[in-house]
Motif scaffolding. Sequence first.
Motif, PDB file in Angstrom:
ATOM      1  N   TRP A  59       0.774  -0.908  -0.007  1.00  0.00           N
ATOM      2  CA  TRP A  59      -0.070  -0.235  -0.481  1.00  0.00           C
ATOM      3  C   TRP A  59       0.571   1.552  -0.318  1.00  0.00           C
ATOM      4  O   TRP A  59       2.170   1.097   0.701  1.00  0.00           O
ATOM      5  CB  TRP A  59      -0.494   0.484   1.441  1.00  0.00           C
ATOM      6  CG  TRP A  59       0.007   0.200   2.282  1.00  0.00           C
ATOM      7  CD1 TRP A  59       0.061   0.971   3.148  1.00  0.00           C
ATOM      8  CD2 TRP A  59       0.274  -0.839   3.038  1.00  0.00           C
ATOM      9  NE1 TRP A  59       1.190   0.781   4.009  1.00  0.00           N
ATOM     10  CE2 TRP A  59       1.059  -1.565   4.105  1.00  0.00           C
ATOM     11  CE3 TRP A  59      -0.092  -2.919   2.957  1.00  0.00           C
ATOM     12  CZ2 TRP A  59       1.586  -1.915   5.596  1.00  0.00           C
ATOM     13  CZ3 TRP A  59      -0.376  -3.639   3.623  1.00  0.00           C
ATOM     14  CH2 TRP A  59       0.799  -3.319   5.475  1.00  0.00           C
ATOM     15  N   VAL A  75      -0.383   5.454   1.037  1.00  0.00           N
ATOM     16  CA  VAL A  75      -0.713   6.655  -0.140  1.00  0.00           C
ATOM     17  C   VAL A  75      -0.213   7.920  -0.522  1.00  0.00           C
ATOM     18  O   VAL A  75       0.547   8.351   0.326  1.00  0.00           O
ATOM     19  CB  VAL A  75      -1.325   6.893   1.697  1.00  0.00           C
ATOM     20  CG1 VAL A  75      -0.924   7.544   2.820  1.00  0.00           C
ATOM     21  CG2 VAL A  75      -2.409   8.221   1.588  1.00  0.00           C
ATOM     22  N   ILE A  85      -6.615  11.525  -3.635  1.00  0.00           N
ATOM     23  CA  ILE A  85      -6.203  11.444  -3.327  1.00  0.00           C
ATOM     24  C   ILE A  85      -5.725   9.645  -3.841  1.00  0.00           C
ATOM     25  O   ILE A  85      -6.047   9.615  -5.063  1.00  0.00           O
ATOM     26  CB  ILE A  85      -7.005   9.892  -1.776  1.00  0.00           C
ATOM     27  CG1 ILE A  85      -7.084  11.412  -0.496  1.00  0.00           C
ATOM     28  CG2 ILE A  85      -5.887   9.089  -1.221  1.00  0.00           C
ATOM     29  CD1 ILE A  85      -7.897  11.185   0.315  1.00  0.00           C
ATOM     30  N   ASN A 100      -3.942   6.273  -4.111  1.00  0.00           N
ATOM     31  CA  ASN A 100      -2.898   4.455  -3.701  1.00  0.00           C
ATOM     32  C   ASN A 100      -2.109   3.913  -4.522  1.00  0.00           C
ATOM     33  O   ASN A 100      -2.878   3.729  -5.985  1.00  0.00           O
ATOM     34  CB  ASN A 100      -4.222   3.544  -2.574  1.00  0.00           C
ATOM     35  CG  ASN A 100      -3.716   2.564  -2.287  1.00  0.00           C
ATOM     36  OD1 ASN A 100      -2.780   3.012  -1.976  1.00  0.00           O
ATOM     37  ND2 ASN A 100      -4.820   1.761  -2.071  1.00  0.00           N
ATOM     38  N   MET A 125      -1.949  12.824   6.285  1.00  0.00           N
ATOM     39  CA  MET A 125      -2.262  11.346   5.457  1.00  0.00           C
ATOM     40  C   MET A 125      -2.038  10.692   5.575  1.00  0.00           C
ATOM     41  O   MET A 125      -1.622  10.349   7.368  1.00  0.00           O
ATOM     42  CB  MET A 125      -0.860  11.615   4.279  1.00  0.00           C
ATOM     43  CG  MET A 125       0.548  11.946   4.178  1.00  0.00           C
ATOM     44  SD  MET A 125       1.341  12.385   2.716  1.00  0.00           S
ATOM     45  CE  MET A 125       0.584  11.265   1.788  1.00  0.00           C
ATOM     46  N   LEU A 140      -2.835   6.197   6.833  1.00  0.00           N
ATOM     47  CA  LEU A 140      -3.201   4.898   5.868  1.00  0.00           C
ATOM     48  C   LEU A 140      -3.283   3.423   6.765  1.00  0.00           C
ATOM     49  O   LEU A 140      -2.371   3.451   7.480  1.00  0.00           O
ATOM     50  CB  LEU A 140      -2.424   4.515   4.734  1.00  0.00           C
ATOM     51  CG  LEU A 140      -3.068   3.163   4.029  1.00  0.00           C
ATOM     52  CD1 LEU A 140      -2.692   3.235   2.255  1.00  0.00           C
ATOM     53  CD2 LEU A 140      -2.351   1.455   4.173  1.00  0.00           C
ATOM     54  N   THR A 162       5.106   8.315  -1.260  1.00  0.00           N
ATOM     55  CA  THR A 162       4.232   8.537  -0.235  1.00  0.00           C
ATOM     56  C   THR A 162       4.741   8.304   1.052  1.00  0.00           C
ATOM     57  O   THR A 162       6.043   8.049   1.720  1.00  0.00           O
ATOM     58  CB  THR A 162       3.976   6.354  -0.155  1.00  0.00           C
ATOM     59  OG1 THR A 162       2.671   6.510   0.756  1.00  0.00           O
ATOM     60  CG2 THR A 162       5.321   5.695   0.209  1.00  0.00           C
ATOM     61  N   LEU A 172      -7.755   4.770   3.858  1.00  0.00           N
ATOM     62  CA  LEU A 172      -7.122   5.978   3.497  1.00  0.00           C
ATOM     63  C   LEU A 172      -7.309   7.317   3.515  1.00  0.00           C
ATOM     64  O   LEU A 172      -8.983   7.598   3.122  1.00  0.00           O
ATOM     65  CB  LEU A 172      -5.716   6.231   1.614  1.00  0.00           C
ATOM     66  CG  LEU A 172      -5.646   5.238   1.187  1.00  0.00           C
ATOM     67  CD1 LEU A 172      -6.663   3.501   1.016  1.00  0.00           C
ATOM     68  CD2 LEU A 172      -4.569   5.314  -0.078  1.00  0.00           C
ATOM     69  N   THR A 173      -6.658   8.593   4.212  1.00  0.00           N
ATOM     70  CA  THR A 173      -7.288  10.170   4.233  1.00  0.00           C
ATOM     71  C   THR A 173      -5.882  11.162   3.698  1.00  0.00           C
ATOM     72  O   THR A 173      -4.519  10.587   4.522  1.00  0.00           O
ATOM     73  CB  THR A 173      -7.723  10.126   5.588  1.00  0.00           C
ATOM     74  OG1 THR A 173      -6.852   9.837   6.920  1.00  0.00           O
ATOM     75  CG2 THR A 173      -9.200   9.165   6.096  1.00  0.00           C
ATOM     76  N   HIS A 217     -11.472  10.354   1.910  1.00  0.00           N
ATOM     77  CA  HIS A 217     -11.598   9.172   2.283  1.00  0.00           C
ATOM     78  C   HIS A 217     -11.412   8.558   1.265  1.00  0.00           C
ATOM     79  O   HIS A 217     -12.618   8.333   0.124  1.00  0.00           O
ATOM     80  CB  HIS A 217     -12.371   8.654   3.611  1.00  0.00           C
ATOM     81  CG  HIS A 217     -12.183   6.974   4.347  1.00  0.00           C
ATOM     82  ND1 HIS A 217     -13.251   6.541   3.558  1.00  0.00           N
ATOM     83  CD2 HIS A 217     -11.304   6.979   4.442  1.00  0.00           C
ATOM     84  CE1 HIS A 217     -13.467   5.104   3.540  1.00  0.00           C
ATOM     85  NE2 HIS A 217     -12.128   4.606   4.657  1.00  0.00           N
ATOM     86  N   GLN A 218     -10.687   6.921   1.057  1.00  0.00           N
ATOM     87  CA  GLN A 218     -10.693   6.279   0.351  1.00  0.00           C
ATOM     88  C   GLN A 218     -10.857   4.540   1.082  1.00  0.00           C
ATOM     89  O   GLN A 218     -10.413   4.485   2.141  1.00  0.00           O
ATOM     90  CB  GLN A 218      -9.495   5.679  -0.612  1.00  0.00           C
ATOM     91  CG  GLN A 218      -9.336   7.011  -1.562  1.00  0.00           C
ATOM     92  CD  GLN A 218      -7.994   6.778  -2.562  1.00  0.00           C
ATOM     93  OE1 GLN A 218      -7.370   5.211  -2.270  1.00  0.00           O
ATOM     94  NE2 GLN A 218      -8.154   7.760  -3.472  1.00  0.00           N
TER      95      GLN A 218
END
Length: 282
Positions: free
Chosen positions: A123, A125, A152, A154, A199, A201, A243, A266-267, A273-274
């Motif tokens: 991952w 973010v 955002i 990812n 940020m 995750l 990231t 994720l933010t 937000h995701q």
Amino acid sequence: MKLIRYGAEGAEKPAMLDDAGLLRDLSTHIADITGDTLDDATLAKLRALDPADLPIVEGEQRIAPCVGNIGKFLCIGLNYSDHAAETGAAIPEHPILFFKANSAIVGAYDDVVMPRGSTKTDWEVELGVVIGKTAKYVSKAEALDHVAGYCIVNDVSERHYQTQLTGQWTKGKSCDTFGPTGPWLVTRDEIADPQNLDMALDVNGKRMQTGNTATMIFTVAEIIEHLSSLMTLHPGDVITTGTPPGVGLGMKPEPVFLKKGDVMDLTIQGLGHQRQKVDQDA
């Protein structure tokens, strides 16, 4: 403004988010949110609309990638000093550039599907930058004037493909669904300073990444200056800017990677937000 695309894949429509969090349909004003509608003049016309006069989008809708027909999907690697340290990499002298295939792009809540046999999917973010005005040989001082907005991203990565298959990082970055983008495109007037955004995750509710864009090695403006000296940046191009620490590859004593059924949240401050559930090709 917070601009959104909604609907099934191939049938997306444009909308804006009002102050109450309702989707307001924009399809009578623009056909879609793409490079063709991200210029300052069009955004100014949309900004002048009263959201209350726009139809409410009824029912539960799929949130699509916040930009349609993305041109180039440009990615900057190792752009946070603490992330470079966790991976054992040297601080780069210039922005590290790789590309993500456009076929990786999905919506912020679509599933991330690991390739068949993958055991090292990770991952990342990242702050996404959406170009709104053609940029060629742009100075750092002028660079942010060429930005339509931010979102955002990812930057999902298959580490075996990225580092152990002969070739470039692109192999590990371009798998289908490895580029969730959105949920919103937040226009640049709402982001006072892209270099001061918190940020984070989480994976399965556990915080993995915490950072702030202040620790970027190369700022958004410096990235645009550098890239525009190499190639023309066009409206609708997306740049994802690196990231912060906390990726699975950097976990100690052993790396930790995604598995089927995991959920990523994720933010980024001001950008929404995701959430993606992880699946895997059989």
